[in-house]
Write a protein that holds these residues in place. Structure first.
Motif, mmCIF file in Angstrom:
data_model
loop_
_atom_site.group_PDB
_atom_site.id
_atom_site.type_symbol
_atom_site.label_atom_id
_atom_site.label_comp_id
_atom_site.label_asym_id
_atom_site.label_seq_id
_atom_site.Cartn_x
_atom_site.Cartn_y
_atom_site.Cartn_z
ATOM 1 N N TYR A 5 11.798 -47.383 -13.865
ATOM 2 C CA TYR A 5 12.972 -47.568 -14.711
ATOM 3 C C TYR A 5 12.722 -46.815 -16.001
ATOM 4 N N GLN A 6 13.648 -45.966 -16.393
ATOM 5 C CA GLN A 6 13.473 -45.149 -17.581
ATOM 6 C C GLN A 6 14.760 -45.128 -18.403
ATOM 7 N N PRO A 7 15.046 -46.220 -19.153
ATOM 8 C CA PRO A 7 16.297 -46.283 -19.907
ATOM 9 C C PRO A 7 16.347 -45.322 -21.094
ATOM 10 N N TYR A 8 15.205 -45.035 -21.685
ATOM 11 C CA TYR A 8 15.131 -44.125 -22.823
ATOM 12 C C TYR A 8 14.112 -43.041 -22.484
ATOM 13 N N PRO A 9 14.570 -41.954 -21.851
ATOM 14 C CA PRO A 9 13.621 -40.901 -21.457
ATOM 15 C C PRO A 9 12.724 -40.489 -22.624
ATOM 16 N N ASN A 10 11.473 -40.345 -22.334
ATOM 17 C CA ASN A 10 10.444 -39.952 -23.298
ATOM 18 C C ASN A 10 10.135 -41.025 -24.342
ATOM 19 N N LYS A 11 10.735 -42.208 -24.244
ATOM 20 C CA LYS A 11 10.454 -43.301 -25.183
ATOM 21 C C LYS A 11 9.944 -44.549 -24.465
ATOM 22 N N LEU A 12 10.574 -44.898 -23.354
ATOM 23 C CA LEU A 12 10.208 -46.099 -22.613
ATOM 24 C C LEU A 12 10.292 -45.830 -21.124
ATOM 25 N N LYS A 13 9.231 -46.158 -20.433
ATOM 26 C CA LYS A 13 9.201 -46.046 -18.976
ATOM 27 C C LYS A 13 8.521 -47.302 -18.448
ATOM 28 N N ALA A 14 9.075 -47.861 -17.394
ATOM 29 C CA ALA A 14 8.475 -49.022 -16.752
ATOM 30 C C ALA A 14 8.344 -48.744 -15.263
ATOM 31 N N VAL A 15 7.166 -49.018 -14.739
ATOM 32 C CA VAL A 15 6.926 -48.869 -13.305
ATOM 33 C C VAL A 15 6.507 -50.234 -12.779
ATOM 34 N N ALA A 16 7.230 -50.712 -11.782
ATOM 35 C CA ALA A 16 6.946 -52.022 -11.196
ATOM 36 C C ALA A 16 6.457 -51.855 -9.765
ATOM 37 N N LYS A 17 5.447 -52.632 -9.422
ATOM 38 C CA LYS A 17 4.889 -52.605 -8.080
ATOM 39 C C LYS A 17 4.838 -54.043 -7.569
ATOM 40 N N GLY A 18 5.512 -54.294 -6.459
ATOM 41 C CA GLY A 18 5.534 -55.631 -5.885
ATOM 42 C C GLY A 18 4.573 -55.761 -4.722
ATOM 43 N N THR A 19 3.972 -56.923 -4.616
ATOM 44 C CA THR A 19 3.089 -57.235 -3.496
ATOM 45 C C THR A 19 3.844 -58.171 -2.562
ATOM 46 N N ILE A 20 3.959 -57.764 -1.308
ATOM 47 C CA ILE A 20 4.663 -58.563 -0.306
ATOM 48 C C ILE A 20 3.626 -59.139 0.648
ATOM 49 N N GLU A 21 3.673 -60.441 0.816
ATOM 50 C CA GLU A 21 2.746 -61.136 1.704
ATOM 51 C C GLU A 21 3.513 -62.139 2.555
ATOM 52 N N VAL A 26 6.248 -66.147 6.564
ATOM 53 C CA VAL A 26 7.514 -65.527 6.173
ATOM 54 C C VAL A 26 7.223 -64.555 5.038
ATOM 55 N N LEU A 27 7.715 -63.317 5.172
ATOM 56 C CA LEU A 27 7.483 -62.330 4.129
ATOM 57 C C LEU A 27 8.147 -62.739 2.818
ATOM 58 N N LYS A 28 7.406 -62.567 1.732
ATOM 59 C CA LYS A 28 7.982 -62.816 0.417
ATOM 60 C C LYS A 28 7.194 -62.031 -0.628
ATOM 61 N N ILE A 29 7.855 -61.741 -1.739
ATOM 62 C CA ILE A 29 7.189 -61.086 -2.857
ATOM 63 C C ILE A 29 6.358 -62.152 -3.559
ATOM 64 N N THR A 30 5.050 -61.895 -3.686
ATOM 65 C CA THR A 30 4.162 -62.874 -4.315
ATOM 66 C C THR A 30 3.678 -62.449 -5.686
ATOM 67 N N LYS A 31 3.743 -61.144 -5.972
ATOM 68 C CA LYS A 31 3.233 -60.649 -7.243
ATOM 69 C C LYS A 31 3.999 -59.395 -7.644
ATOM 70 N N ILE A 32 4.243 -59.256 -8.938
ATOM 71 C CA ILE A 32 4.854 -58.043 -9.470
ATOM 72 C C ILE A 32 4.014 -57.571 -10.651
ATOM 73 N N ASP A 33 3.522 -56.335 -10.547
ATOM 74 C CA ASP A 33 2.787 -55.688 -11.630
ATOM 75 C C ASP A 33 3.739 -54.709 -12.307
ATOM 76 N N VAL A 34 3.859 -54.814 -13.618
ATOM 77 C CA VAL A 34 4.726 -53.914 -14.373
ATOM 78 C C VAL A 34 3.877 -53.189 -15.409
ATOM 79 N N HIS A 35 3.973 -51.869 -15.416
ATOM 80 C CA HIS A 35 3.263 -51.062 -16.408
ATOM 81 C C HIS A 35 4.294 -50.339 -17.269
ATOM 82 N N PHE A 36 4.199 -50.552 -18.576
ATOM 83 C CA PHE A 36 5.100 -49.925 -19.528
ATOM 84 C C PHE A 36 4.401 -48.759 -20.213
ATOM 85 N N GLU A 37 5.144 -47.688 -20.434
ATOM 86 C CA GLU A 37 4.678 -46.575 -21.248
ATOM 87 C C GLU A 37 5.692 -46.419 -22.377
ATOM 88 N N LEU A 38 5.228 -46.606 -23.603
ATOM 89 C CA LEU A 38 6.114 -46.552 -24.767
ATOM 90 C C LEU A 38 5.682 -45.456 -25.721
#
Length: 80
Positions: A5-21, A26-38
């Motif tokens: 997700y990059q709402p403000y190019p060159n100012k804010l970027k967020a990358v999310a990675k979900g873990t499905i287990e 039954v499959l479900k998302i158990t964890k979400i890692d979010v890394h921000f670059e500001l």
């Protein structure tokens, strides 16, 4: 699962990675890692870090999923 997700190019970027287990067969998302670059003005790193440490308290999605999914946040901050 990964999304960027990059709402403000060159100012804010967020990358999310979900873990499905399937902990109960039954499959479900158990964890979400979010890394921000500001990219922020010089001298604003401390306020930015304080905001990042508590922003999930005011995030409707994080509050809705709190207790159901483990969230982990990291960030890199560059001062201009």
């Amino acid at each position: 699962m990964r999304a960027a997700y990059q709402p403000y190019p060159n100012k804010l970027k967020a990358v999310a990675k979900g873990t499905i287990e399937a902990p109960e067969g039954v499959l479900k998302i158990t964890k979400i890692d979010v890394h921000f670059e500001l990219s922020i003005p010089a001298g604003k790193k401390d306020p930015a870090e304080r905001a990042l440490k508590v922003f999930d308290k005011g995030c409707p999605v994080a509050q809705t999923l709190n207790g159901c999914i483990d969230f982990h946040y990291t960030w890199d901050i560059t001062e201009e």
